[in-house]
Design an enzyme around this catalytic site. Structure first.
Site, PDB file in Angstrom:
ATOM      1  N   THR A  15      -7.255  12.701   1.610  1.00 30.91           N
ATOM      2  CA  THR A  15      -6.367  11.710   1.570  1.00 30.91           C
ATOM      3  C   THR A  15      -5.515  11.683   2.695  1.00 30.91           C
ATOM      4  OG1 THR A  15      -5.117  10.512  -0.353  1.00 30.91           O
ATOM      5  CG2 THR A  15      -4.799  12.944   0.156  1.00 30.91           C
ATOM      6  N   GLY A  67      -5.558   4.993   7.769  1.00 29.65           N
ATOM      7  CA  GLY A  67      -6.633   4.301   7.146  1.00 29.65           C
ATOM      8  C   GLY A  67      -7.756   3.664   7.947  1.00 29.65           C
ATOM      9  N   CYS A 125      -9.268   7.489   9.541  1.00 28.32           N
ATOM     10  CA  CYS A 125      -9.696   8.697   8.734  1.00 28.32           C
ATOM     11  C   CYS A 125     -10.718   7.837   7.902  1.00 28.32           C
ATOM     12  CB  CYS A 125      -8.365   9.500   8.136  1.00 28.32           C
ATOM     13  SG  CYS A 125      -9.097  10.403   6.891  1.00 28.32           S
ATOM     14  N   THR A 181      -9.516   8.018   3.913  1.00 25.38           N
ATOM     15  CA  THR A 181      -8.252   7.360   3.780  1.00 25.38           C
ATOM     16  C   THR A 181      -8.561   5.895   3.627  1.00 25.38           C
ATOM     17  OG1 THR A 181      -6.987   9.054   4.774  1.00 25.38           O
ATOM     18  CG2 THR A 181      -5.909   6.958   4.466  1.00 25.38           C
TER      19      THR A 181
END
Length: 176
Positions: free
Chosen positions: A2, A157, A160, A163
């Site tokens: 995350t 986001g 990754c 994410t």
């Protein structure tokens, strides 16, 4: 994994996180709330790592906050001590980012309680990307803490794979 990011600026502190939960290489859920308010809404916290482990740690941390009348650093140190020394807790795999009106901390299962420079925290798989983005925005713009955290999460986001773009954001404002 995350991405959790915390930014403090101009009397505001924000912790923001994405919502992706994975099992191995598979996305299982996209709207997990990894950031929450604790201790009568006076503390905000986010987690990176195993969801069940994190919820256990949130409960333990809230108990420590109650024991220490909301004193963030004392509660964090006591949680870290227990986390490191307790045989069952040692198996929990998560990192916590916590903040109140005055301090921002990272708590780890190794017994570490870290107050980072510039009160900027970024943990999880997208943490390095979010940290770089947030730091650049802190140093080069007048954006507020919330906007910086949102933009940092958006950038993480985009880069990754663990994410996503579902954000949960909690904010505290220092009393004047």
């Amino acid at each position: 994994m995350t991405t959790i990011v915390s930014v403090r600026r101009n009397g505001h502190v924000v912790i923001a996180g994405d919502g992706q939960a994975t099992l191995g290489n598979t996305v299982m859920k996209g709207n997990v709330k990894k950031v929450r308010r604790l201790y009568n809404d006076k503390v905000i916290a986010g987690f990176a790592g195993g969801t069940a482990d994190a919820f256990t740690l949130f409960e333990l941390f809230e108990r420590k906050l109650e024991m220490h009348q909301g004193h963030l650093v004392k509660a964090a140190v006591e949680l870290a001590k227990d986390w490191r020394t307790d045989r069952m807790l040692r198996k929990l795999e998560a990192l916590l980012a916590v903040a109140d009106e005055t301090a921002s901390l990272i708590i780890t299962g190794n017994g570490d309680v870290v107050q980072p420079e510039n009160d900027l925290i970024a943990i999880g798989s997208g943490g390095p990307y979010a940290q770089a983005a947030a730091r650049a925005l802190l140093e080069n713009t007048e954006l507020g803490a919330r906007e910086i955290a949102e933009k940092a999460l958006d950038i993480a986001g985009d880069i990754c794979i663990y994410t996503n773009h579902f954000h949960t954001i909690e904010e505290l404002t220092a009393k004047a």
